[in-house]
Scaffold this motif. Structure first.
Motif, short mmCIF file in Angstrom:
data_model
loop_
_atom_site.label_atom_id
_atom_site.label_comp_id
_atom_site.label_asym_id
_atom_site.label_seq_id
_atom_site.Cartn_x
_atom_site.Cartn_y
_atom_site.Cartn_z
N THR A 65 1.78 -2.73 1.30
CA THR A 65 1.79 -2.66 -0.17
C THR A 65 2.64 -1.50 -0.71
O THR A 65 3.22 -1.61 -1.78
CB THR A 65 0.37 -2.52 -0.75
N HIS A 66 2.65 -0.37 0.03
CA HIS A 66 3.44 0.78 -0.43
C HIS A 66 3.63 1.74 0.74
O HIS A 66 3.03 1.59 1.79
CB HIS A 66 2.81 1.44 -1.65
N HIS A 67 4.47 2.75 0.52
CA HIS A 67 5.00 3.54 1.64
C HIS A 67 4.07 4.62 2.18
O HIS A 67 4.37 5.19 3.24
CB HIS A 67 6.34 4.18 1.23
N HIS A 68 2.97 4.95 1.53
CA HIS A 68 2.14 6.08 2.00
C HIS A 68 1.73 5.91 3.47
O HIS A 68 1.41 4.80 3.90
CB HIS A 68 0.90 6.24 1.11
N SER A 69 1.69 7.05 4.19
CA SER A 69 1.51 6.97 5.65
C SER A 69 0.15 6.41 6.04
O SER A 69 0.02 5.81 7.12
CB SER A 69 1.71 8.35 6.27
N ASP A 70 -0.87 6.54 5.18
CA ASP A 70 -2.17 5.97 5.54
C ASP A 70 -2.17 4.44 5.36
O ASP A 70 -3.20 3.79 5.57
CB ASP A 70 -3.33 6.63 4.76
N HIS A 71 -1.02 3.88 5.01
CA HIS A 71 -0.86 2.42 4.92
C HIS A 71 0.20 1.90 5.89
O HIS A 71 0.31 0.70 6.09
CB HIS A 71 -0.50 2.00 3.48
N THR A 72 1.02 2.81 6.42
CA THR A 72 2.17 2.40 7.23
C THR A 72 2.19 3.02 8.62
O THR A 72 2.97 2.60 9.47
CB THR A 72 3.49 2.81 6.52
N GLY A 118 3.49 2.24 -10.09
CA GLY A 118 2.69 3.24 -10.79
C GLY A 118 2.14 4.27 -9.80
O GLY A 118 2.47 5.45 -9.86
N HIS A 119 1.30 3.81 -8.87
CA HIS A 119 0.80 4.70 -7.81
C HIS A 119 2.02 5.21 -7.02
O HIS A 119 2.16 6.40 -6.79
CB HIS A 119 -0.16 3.91 -6.92
N THR A 120 2.88 4.27 -6.62
CA THR A 120 4.21 4.62 -6.10
C THR A 120 5.23 3.79 -6.87
O THR A 120 4.87 2.85 -7.58
CB THR A 120 4.34 4.33 -4.59
N GLY A 167 -3.67 -2.75 -2.40
CA GLY A 167 -3.41 -1.39 -1.91
C GLY A 167 -4.16 -0.33 -2.68
O GLY A 167 -5.39 -0.35 -2.78
N ASP A 168 -3.41 0.61 -3.25
CA ASP A 168 -4.02 1.75 -3.96
C ASP A 168 -3.81 1.64 -5.47
O ASP A 168 -3.65 2.65 -6.15
CB ASP A 168 -3.40 3.07 -3.47
N THR A 169 -3.80 0.42 -6.01
CA THR A 169 -3.59 0.27 -7.45
C THR A 169 -4.92 0.01 -8.16
O THR A 169 -5.36 0.81 -8.97
CB THR A 169 -2.55 -0.82 -7.75
#
Ligand SMILES: [Zn+2]
Length: 257
Positions: free
Chosen positions: A52-59, A110-112, A130-132
């Protein structure tokens, strides 16, 4: 028949695994080891990775998973994620016939800056956001503007009531405490708090929730409601009723709550 299972990671992340007893897709694997363990335990073959987005806790787990499974990695085209093999734009479709699973891409910046959601329409009414959007809350606005985040939440809010919300963190009790502060007389919220507390006492995830419930309890989806406006005005000392301004006040308030 699809199963959707949360694999806990780090302190409060959920990595969602969608499977049909044989094949699986994994959403936002911030860590590889618990996913590998889950796949091996259930004898599942990995078909795809969705980001969903680039943050390391997701990738963070993509590279290790790809070393073991040569599968496509879908992710937002607007973010520089080197491990993504299939960059996606809004309205693109992801088709995973092995499951089967068909998802469409919604832009929710927004979040990223390039955050996307994956929406599966009925009979698989589900969104991986994700984190939205969280249960009773929303993500922090790191790279976008409050206006972008507000519009992204509005987009999600227009999905059908019975859409299951698969968010990436167990933040529910903290979010409920904040929502109670803003919307103390909301009976549905009070009822949800009791349920959520019971679930957490048993170490059970409080998610997914549904969009219909979120529209009733989540202050960030209710910026036009009189009670929410009154609380935001009282907190900020400002008289604006503009929903984006109310959203920005709530987000700032929650950041320090
Ligand atoms: Zn994030």
């Amino acid at each position: 028949m699809l199963n959707i299972h949360p694999v806990p990671a780090f302190r409060d992340n959920y990595i969602w695994v969608v499977h049909n007893q044989n094949h699986a897709a994994v959403v936002d694997p911030g860590m590889a080891s618990p996913v590998i363990e889950f796949l091996e335990h259930h004898r599942l073959q990995l078909s795809a990775i969705l980001i969903t987005h680039h943050h390391s806790d997701h990738t963070g787990g993509i590279a290790e998973l790809r070393r073991r499974h040569d599968v496509p990695v879908y992710g937002p085209a607007a973010e520089a994620i080197t491990t993504v093999t299939h960059p996606l734009h809004e309205h693109d479709h992801v088709s995973l016939p092995a499951l089967p699973l068909n998802l469409s891409v919604i832009d929710i910046a927004g979040h990223t800056r390039g955050h996307i959601a994956y929406y599966g329409s009925p009979p698989f009414g589900m969104v991986f956001c994700g984190d939205t959007l969280f249960a009773c809350g929303c993500g922090r606005v790191f790279e976008g503007t409050p206006q972008q985040m507000y519009q992204s939440l509005q987009k999600l809010s227009r999905l059908p009531d019975d859409t299951l919300i698969f968010c990436a963190h167990e933040y529910t009790l903290g979010n409920v405490a904040f929502a109670r502060e803003i919307d103390p007389g909301n009976a549905t919220l009070i009822e949800f708090e009791l349920e959520a507390r019971q679930l957490r006492q048993q170490n059970t995830p409080t998610v997914p929730t549904t969009l219909g419930l979120e529209r009733a309890i989540n202050p960030f989806l209710r910026c036009e409601q009189p009670q929410i406006i009154t609380s935001a005005q009282r907190f900020s000392g400002k008289s604006s009723t503009d929903p984006v301004a109310i959203f920005a006040i709530l987000r700032e308030w929650k950041n320090n709550f």
